[in-house]
Enzyme design. Sequence first.
Site: not given
Length: 479
Positions: A158, A419, A444
């Site tokens: 991320s 995602d 994710h």
Amino acid sequence: MKWLILIVSIIGCFSIRGLNKASVESIPNYTLMNISVPIDHYAPNSPTFQMRYYIRTDYYQQTKSGPIFFYCGNEGAIEVFVNNSGYIDFLASQMDAIVVFAEHRYFGQSMPFGSASFQTPNNLKYLSPHQALADYAYLLNYLKREYYGLPVIAWGGSYGGMLAAWFRMKFPHLVAGSIASSAPIFHFNGTVDPNEFNQLVTQHFSEVGGPGCPAVIRTAFQYLEMMRYNSSYYYNLEQWFNTCEEIITSDDVYSIMNWLYNAFSYLAMTDYTSPSNFLQVLPAYPVSLACGNITEVVDLTDYAHVFEYVAKGANVYYNSSGTQQCNELNLTVTEGSLGDEGWDFLSCTTLSMPIGMNGVTDMFWYEPWDQLAFDSYCLQTWGEATQVNYAALWYGNSLNQTYILRHASNILFSSGSLDPWQSGSVLINSNPNLVAYTMIGGDHHSDLRMPALNDPAEVVSGRVIIKQTIQYWINGTIS
Ligand SMILES: *[C@@H]1O[C@H](CO)[C@@H](O)[C@H](O)[C@H]1NC(C)=O
Ligand SMILES: *[C@@H]1O[C@H](CO)[C@@H](O)[C@H](O)[C@H]1NC(C)=O
Ligand SMILES: *[C@@H]1O[C@H](CO)[C@@H](O)[C@H](O)[C@H]1NC(C)=O
Ligand SMILES: *[C@@H]1O[C@H](CO)[C@@H](O)[C@H](O)[C@H]1NC(C)=O
Ligand SMILES: *[C@@H]1O[C@H](CO)[C@@H](O)[C@H](O)[C@H]1NC(C)=O
Ligand SMILES: *[C@@H]1O[C@H](CO)[C@@H](O)[C@H](O)[C@H]1NC(C)=O
Ligand SMILES: *[C@@H]1O[C@H](CO)[C@@H](O)[C@H](O)[C@H]1NC(C)=O
Ligand SMILES: *[C@@H]1O[C@H](CO)[C@@H](O)[C@H](O)[C@H]1NC(C)=O
Ligand SMILES: *[C@@H]1O[C@H](CO)[C@@H](O)[C@H](O)[C@H]1NC(C)=O
Ligand SMILES: *[C@@H]1O[C@H](CO)[C@@H](O)[C@H](O)[C@H]1NC(C)=O
């Protein structure tokens, strides 16, 4: 200001109870350390602060031949990332690596000005990706004195993945390569369609729960939009949604909308195949469960009925623990939690990542990204204007990703097909020295999680690619 809620933190809202409690925890086999680093790496004689990191050296001690795995901490207490990146430790055990998890400045307990860190613009001005990256370089320089000559692999998921990718671009003398999982490094003005994120959330719900699922959700938002400015509905909304708070203004109705929005967008990001405790305690396959509840609706014309089922779906996110007496609309609102404050500041300054919705290509409502309104919110909240072109200046941003990345090397960009942060991520190889792929069924940064029995096949094979790529970066061959 209410629409602040639309700032989707990449990894989520840490105001969820307990998660960001900055308590010192002991993590088995890791040692918690501090290092004094300059508050301002770009000025001489800067005062310092204590930055936390966890380190594990026992795998390395076995052969003293492994690399250093260095996790670039993102927007939360570092324990969250240690707990949710089990694969790094798992691979370290196979490669005799030293593992380091570094905490991002202004998160967890790495506060440059202690409890006053968020109090004045002057104290906040050292919160930026380039200062954080310099912290990581500083820590690595220090570690290299003791572990001289070991190759370093940077890791991150991320925003942490963005940092890992940028770390390799900025400090190639320090890192042999970077694993950047679900890293939307191009989610900035001019290179991303602001509506794409929510379109991908909706597509995910449709693929997993059938098209009926987003259809019900969209209907619920249409009703809420109709009732938002008609106070004759407010009292009933309180009953229908069993809210803890009273519904007395249109802003309160908007809070219901955001409460639902947060649930569905975060469910889309954390739709893992095993039970998880990342942003929330969640069962396996939560989107499928939520859609199972939502699509039990029988009469779309009965709004009370539609709300009841949509709220059940949202409670897969909020109430898997079964402890919610009533629905607390402010549960994921950003106030009162350091992790959220820090992300709010970053997204207001250097990391302004546009996200909007239109209610047509997505299942939400019409609220396009509005840079001017966002700027004025940021000015009001932080006394800072957004630096829309920051990423373009420091790391490159252009419609032509291939062009921007043409000189980059030794970065692996992985994404999950489920995602929504595929939006703005690097999905294709820009040059032979980079690796990029999307794992079907992955979400994710699924690949950074501890391997589990029912992991999707492409997440399993993605981890093999990670291992082989690291070996190749270090040795020039795959063993
Ligand atoms: C910690 O290390 C010990 C000794 O190597 C091992 O038995 C134990 O399983 C490890 N625990 C974790 C959580 O890795
Ligand atoms: C790290 O520094 C902080 C702030 O000075 C201090 O409270 C904490 O005890 C230190 N932790 C360790 C592990 O040294
Ligand atoms: C991390 O996991 C440990 C168990 O190993 C748990 O006690 C702790 O609460 C978790 N911390 C966070 C921040 O999730
Ligand atoms: C954002 O990007 C658009 C399209 O490239 C450009 O016209 C606009 O000037 C940019 N906004 C700012 C504030 O730089
Ligand atoms: C508000 O809703 C009521 C029905 O509950 C309706 O009778 C009234 O016309 C609506 N008011 C406006 C301004 O739309
Ligand atoms: C959330 O709302 C409840 C009930 O209105 C209130 O008691 C609580 O303090 C609020 N929490 C935050 C973080 O604002
Ligand atoms: C949601 O669906 C699951 C699985 O079908 C079911 O066990 C659960 O009771 C439902 N939740 C609610 C609140 O109806
Ligand atoms: C949360 O779950 C518990 C246990 O299933 C249930 O009793 C409670 O009503 C739920 N809360 C809400 C607000 O739906
Ligand atoms: C993008 O950049 C690459 C590398 O510089 C170049 O080969 C390609 O033609 C560019 N594509 C477009 C559409 O401009
Ligand atoms: C690199 O090669 C050396 C010598 O063959 C070997 O001992 C080492 O395990 C290899 N390292 C990795 C990461 O593959």
